[in-house]
Scaffold this motif. Structure first.
Motif, PDB file in Angstrom:
ATOM      1  N   LEU A 178       0.640  -1.156  -0.198  1.00 40.28           N
ATOM      2  CA  LEU A 178       0.010   0.061  -0.087  1.00 40.28           C
ATOM      3  C   LEU A 178       0.854   1.198   0.035  1.00 40.28           C
ATOM      4  O   LEU A 178       1.983   1.289   0.476  1.00 40.28           O
ATOM      5  CB  LEU A 178      -0.856  -0.034   1.319  1.00 40.28           C
ATOM      6  N   THR A 222       0.241   7.239   0.979  1.00 36.65           N
ATOM      7  CA  THR A 222      -0.515   8.212   0.737  1.00 36.65           C
ATOM      8  C   THR A 222      -1.950   7.972   0.785  1.00 36.65           C
ATOM      9  O   THR A 222      -2.996   8.568   0.711  1.00 36.65           O
ATOM     10  CB  THR A 222      -0.383   8.892  -0.523  1.00 36.65           C
ATOM     11  N   SER A 223      -2.150   6.474   0.921  1.00 38.54           N
ATOM     12  CA  SER A 223      -3.489   5.956   0.954  1.00 38.54           C
ATOM     13  C   SER A 223      -4.171   6.264   2.351  1.00 38.54           C
ATOM     14  O   SER A 223      -3.419   5.452   3.259  1.00 38.54           O
ATOM     15  CB  SER A 223      -3.627   4.653   0.520  1.00 38.54           C
ATOM     16  N   ASN A 235      -3.067  13.239   3.338  1.00 38.66           N
ATOM     17  CA  ASN A 235      -3.958  12.904   2.621  1.00 38.66           C
ATOM     18  C   ASN A 235      -5.297  12.011   3.366  1.00 38.66           C
ATOM     19  O   ASN A 235      -4.848  11.046   4.161  1.00 38.66           O
ATOM     20  CB  ASN A 235      -3.731  11.875   1.625  1.00 38.66           C
ATOM     21  N   GLY A 260      -8.828  10.422   4.683  1.00 38.09           N
ATOM     22  CA  GLY A 260     -10.126   9.705   3.943  1.00 38.09           C
ATOM     23  C   GLY A 260     -11.574  10.121   4.357  1.00 38.09           C
ATOM     24  O   GLY A 260     -11.478  11.183   4.503  1.00 38.09           O
TER      25      GLY A 260
END
Length: 253
Positions: free
Chosen positions: A38, A41-42, A143, A145
């Motif tokens: 992964l 930045t996710s 970033n 969510g």
């Protein structure tokens, strides 16, 4: 020999994004996860807040909240957007706060919330029934969510819905408002008591009336009643109070 070799193997060979160290992946910069698959930045996904996102101030201190999900990194950031519920309308702040989360496990982190005193300082509208935060998480501090909502309210007086961000006043609420218009700021409020003072030491500024406030069945209705102090044969002055009494400090009781 074969078992020793297997113990050195890592999941998915670290996705070619890290090195295997005794069966554990050490990810290259920019990658996370047990197999380094992964991107950092996710953001974390699938988040939930315990108790359905409700925090009653009578049963919890509401200074922190847990968030459940799957966390591939031990470094997680919380973005908090403060809001107030005024007349069942959500009014959000335009200045989000970013705080470091406390990593608990691969499935739980904890985000700090401003204390109740901090929230009182933010309060600017008297019709507020609740407040809270829209919370989103990030693995890189940049970033974030999807948001999850926590609603903070007095659970003795209100029943709140997190989805609609609205609250309903409960009939069992013990909070009442007592009118004190016309009463000076140096008065003292007592409850269900009898005040007495000897006439031998009676001050010259002793008031001859006492203002008594009686509460009716409706919390918004009050009546103001003036009664005279009574004096017995021994020269002792009695003032009888029913429910809430406002008594001048001039009595020196």
């Amino acid at each position: 020999m074969l078992d020793e070799i297997k113990s050195q193997l890592c999941n998915n060979n670290c996705s070619q994004n890290g090195i295997c160290d005794k069966g554990n992946c050490v990810c290259d910069d920019g990658f996370i996860g047990d197999d380094c698959s992964l991107l950092r930045t996710s953001p974390p996904v699938g988040l939930t807040i315990p108790y359905g996102g409700k925090c009653g101030t009578r049963s919890r201190n509401c200074e922190r909240t847990l968030l459940n999900g799957r966390f591939e990194s031990t470094e997680v950031w919380c973005k908090l957007v403060y809001f107030e519920v005024v007349n069942n309308e959500k009014q959000s702040s335009l200045s989000p706060m970013i705080e470091k989360a406390e990593y608990k496990s691969f499935s739980t982190v904890s985000c700090p919330l401003p204390t109740s005193s901090d929230r009182r300082r933010k309060r600017s509208i008297s019709d507020k029934t609740a407040d809270g935060y829209d919370i989103s998480l990030s693995n890189d501090g940049t970033n974030f969510g999807d948001e999850s909502t926590i609603l903070i309210y007095d659970d003795e007086c209100y029943s709140c819905n997190v989805t609609s961000v609205s609250c309903t006043l409960l009939s069992s609420c013990s909070l009442t408002t007592v009118e004190t218009s016309g009463v000076s700021s140096d008065s003292v409020v007592t409850t269900d008591s009898t005040v007495k003072t000897s006439t031998a030491n009676k001050p010259t500024n002793l008031l001859t009336t006492t203002t008594t406030t009686q509460r009716h069945s409706s919390p918004s209705e009050t009546t103001i009643k003036t009664v005279e102090p009574t004096e017995d044969s021994n020269g002792t002055v009695f003032v009888y109070c029913c429910h809430f009494c406002v008594i001048s400090k001039g009595l020196n009781y």
